[in-house]
Scaffold this motif. Structure first.
Motif, mmCIF file in Angstrom:
data_model
loop_
_atom_site.group_PDB
_atom_site.id
_atom_site.type_symbol
_atom_site.label_atom_id
_atom_site.label_comp_id
_atom_site.label_asym_id
_atom_site.label_seq_id
_atom_site.Cartn_x
_atom_site.Cartn_y
_atom_site.Cartn_z
ATOM 1 N N LYS A 74 0.794 -1.233 0.000
ATOM 2 C CA LYS A 74 0.000 0.000 0.000
ATOM 3 C C LYS A 74 0.825 1.282 0.000
ATOM 4 O O LYS A 74 0.263 2.364 -0.009
ATOM 5 N N GLY A 75 2.144 1.187 0.060
ATOM 6 C CA GLY A 75 2.948 2.402 0.083
ATOM 7 C C GLY A 75 3.350 2.808 1.485
ATOM 8 O O GLY A 75 3.253 2.026 2.438
ATOM 9 N N ASP A 76 3.783 4.064 1.628
ATOM 10 C CA ASP A 76 4.399 4.515 2.878
ATOM 11 C C ASP A 76 3.446 4.495 4.067
ATOM 12 O O ASP A 76 3.856 4.220 5.195
ATOM 13 N N GLU A 77 2.172 4.791 3.839
ATOM 14 C CA GLU A 77 1.243 4.872 4.962
ATOM 15 C C GLU A 77 1.031 3.526 5.618
ATOM 16 O O GLU A 77 0.934 3.419 6.846
ATOM 17 N N PHE A 78 0.937 2.477 4.795
ATOM 18 C CA PHE A 78 0.751 1.126 5.315
ATOM 19 C C PHE A 78 1.933 0.277 4.855
ATOM 20 O O PHE A 78 1.915 -0.311 3.778
ATOM 21 N N THR A 79 2.960 0.253 5.677
ATOM 22 C CA THR A 79 4.143 -0.552 5.375
ATOM 23 C C THR A 79 3.778 -2.032 5.482
ATOM 24 O O THR A 79 2.741 -2.390 6.063
ATOM 25 N N PRO A 80 4.610 -2.930 4.932
ATOM 26 C CA PRO A 80 4.342 -4.360 5.124
ATOM 27 C C PRO A 80 4.166 -4.743 6.596
ATOM 28 O O PRO A 80 3.290 -5.540 6.933
ATOM 29 N N THR A 81 4.989 -4.165 7.457
ATOM 30 C CA THR A 81 4.849 -4.478 8.882
ATOM 31 C C THR A 81 3.481 -4.064 9.395
ATOM 32 O O THR A 81 2.816 -4.819 10.117
ATOM 33 N N ARG A 82 3.044 -2.869 9.019
ATOM 34 C CA ARG A 82 1.737 -2.389 9.475
ATOM 35 C C ARG A 82 0.616 -3.241 8.903
ATOM 36 O O ARG A 82 -0.352 -3.564 9.615
ATOM 37 N N LEU A 83 0.717 -3.618 7.653
ATOM 38 C CA LEU A 83 -0.298 -4.489 7.059
ATOM 39 C C LEU A 83 -0.347 -5.835 7.788
ATOM 40 O O LEU A 83 -1.421 -6.401 7.998
ATOM 41 N N GLY A 84 0.820 -6.337 8.167
ATOM 42 C CA GLY A 84 0.853 -7.579 8.939
ATOM 43 C C GLY A 84 0.152 -7.427 10.270
ATOM 44 O O GLY A 84 -0.610 -8.304 10.704
ATOM 45 N N GLU A 85 0.367 -6.315 10.924
ATOM 46 C CA GLU A 85 -0.284 -6.059 12.209
ATOM 47 C C GLU A 85 -1.803 -5.954 12.049
ATOM 48 O O GLU A 85 -2.550 -6.264 12.978
ATOM 49 N N LEU A 86 -2.249 -5.536 10.868
ATOM 50 C CA LEU A 86 -3.685 -5.396 10.599
ATOM 51 C C LEU A 86 -4.324 -6.672 10.074
ATOM 52 O O LEU A 86 -5.524 -6.695 9.818
ATOM 53 N N GLY A 87 -3.520 -7.719 9.880
ATOM 54 C CA GLY A 87 -4.109 -9.001 9.504
ATOM 55 C C GLY A 87 -3.586 -9.634 8.242
ATOM 56 O O GLY A 87 -4.018 -10.736 7.877
ATOM 57 N N ALA A 88 -2.665 -8.993 7.539
ATOM 58 C CA ALA A 88 -2.110 -9.581 6.321
ATOM 59 C C ALA A 88 -1.036 -10.609 6.670
ATOM 60 O O ALA A 88 -0.144 -10.337 7.472
ATOM 61 N N THR A 89 -1.128 -11.779 6.058
ATOM 62 C CA THR A 89 -0.116 -12.814 6.239
ATOM 63 C C THR A 89 0.993 -12.678 5.213
ATOM 64 O O THR A 89 2.144 -13.000 5.487
ATOM 65 N N ARG A 90 0.611 -12.244 4.013
ATOM 66 C CA ARG A 90 1.612 -12.092 2.962
ATOM 67 C C ARG A 90 1.348 -10.813 2.180
ATOM 68 O O ARG A 90 0.201 -10.369 2.072
ATOM 69 N N ILE A 91 2.443 -10.257 1.639
ATOM 70 C CA ILE A 91 2.378 -9.005 0.898
ATOM 71 C C ILE A 91 2.901 -9.249 -0.508
ATOM 72 O O ILE A 91 4.004 -9.774 -0.688
ATOM 73 N N THR A 92 2.099 -8.874 -1.498
ATOM 74 C CA THR A 92 2.558 -8.909 -2.885
ATOM 75 C C THR A 92 2.484 -7.499 -3.467
ATOM 76 O O THR A 92 1.951 -6.585 -2.836
ATOM 77 N N PHE A 93 3.005 -7.342 -4.674
ATOM 78 C CA PHE A 93 3.228 -5.995 -5.204
ATOM 79 C C PHE A 93 2.583 -5.746 -6.556
ATOM 80 O O PHE A 93 2.726 -4.645 -7.104
ATOM 81 N N GLY A 94 1.855 -6.726 -7.089
ATOM 82 C CA GLY A 94 1.290 -6.538 -8.411
ATOM 83 C C GLY A 94 2.385 -6.119 -9.378
ATOM 84 O O GLY A 94 3.508 -6.622 -9.314
ATOM 85 N N PRO A 95 2.093 -5.161 -10.275
ATOM 86 C CA PRO A 95 3.116 -4.709 -11.221
ATOM 87 C C PRO A 95 4.035 -3.637 -10.643
ATOM 88 O O PRO A 95 4.820 -3.037 -11.373
#
Length: 239
Positions: free
Chosen positions: A200-221
């Motif tokens: 999601k960019g700077d506002e929602f870093t991978p770490t923050r997304l993980g804290e909100l419930g994401a198990t994995r992060i992908t980047f599309g294109p």
């Protein structure tokens, strides 16, 4: 189940909330080697990134060409590769699974937007298709079921219902693309499965997304676009 499939599946479980699985998206063998050499334990190809690298729009890569690219990527690296197969290209589930496993990939994204109509596939129809893919693959394939409810402006309950149905059909992970980050945990609870979030960019870093419930992060294109932007800067300097 191959060792690579088992490894990919294991990477999705037992993770701390602040340590989601980061799966960068290569678009060719060279980018795949670079990402694997950087230490990423698995890779996830983006259909849009591959399309852009081939000079066409997302959704316009023929199935044969997509499988060929995925095969080159999978051959190039020693880590598990998951492939974005869009809506499955209209292939029967058994053929889809056979061709994917022949390519060397051990995971896939399957989305519930119909590439021909542009609308969403009925939730139960999509669940039946996922169940058929699971039956054909057994445990040899990690299935990431993309949920396009937010992409189409459907009610939030639609995403939750699809998460439940897709989990019951045998999906390993759900991917509610464009879901508000604050809804990720709720969707994961409904499915009882790991949840994929797009970066999601700077506002929602991978770490923050993980804290909100994401198990994995992908980047599309996203990685392909950033690479092309860097190349444009280099080209400008050369001129």
């Amino acid at each position: 189940m191959t060792d690579l499939t088992a490894a990919l599946r294991a990477l999705h479980h037992g993770r701390r909330p602040d340590d989601p699985l980061i799966l960068p998206g290569p678009w060719d063998a060279g980018s795949a080697r670079m990402l694997a050499d950087a230490g990423f334990p698995a890779l996830a190809t983006p259909s849009a990134g591959i399309a852009a690298s081939l000079g066409v729009a997302d959704g316009e890569v023929p199935a044969d060409e997509m499988f060929a690219v995925v095969a080159r990527i999978a051959r190039a690296v020693p880590v598990p590769v998951s492939a974005d197969l869009e809506d499955g290209y209209g292939l029967p589930p058994a053929e889809l699974v056979e061709r994917l496993l022949e390519s060397g990939a051990v995971g896939c994204n399957l989305e519930d937007t119909d590439r021909h109509t542009g609308g969403m596939v009925d939730a139960r129809e999509q669940a039946d298709r996922l169940a058929a893919v699971r039956a054909a693959a057994g445990d040899a394939l990690f299935v990431n079921a993309r949920i396009d409810s937010y992409l189409h402006g459907a009610p939030a309950e639609d995403a939750l219902e699809r998460a439940r149905l897709y989990a019951a059909a045998g999906a390993d992970c759900v991917f509610p693309i464009l879901a508000p980050p604050e809804r990720l945990a709720e969707i994961g609870k409904a499915a009882g499965l790991p949840v994929n979030s797009i970066a999601k960019g700077d506002e929602f870093t991978p770490t923050r997304l993980g804290e909100l419930g994401a198990t994995r992060i992908t980047f599309g294109p996203g990685l392909h676009r950033r690479t092309m932007a860097a190349l444009a800067t280099i080209a400008g300097d050369l001129r």
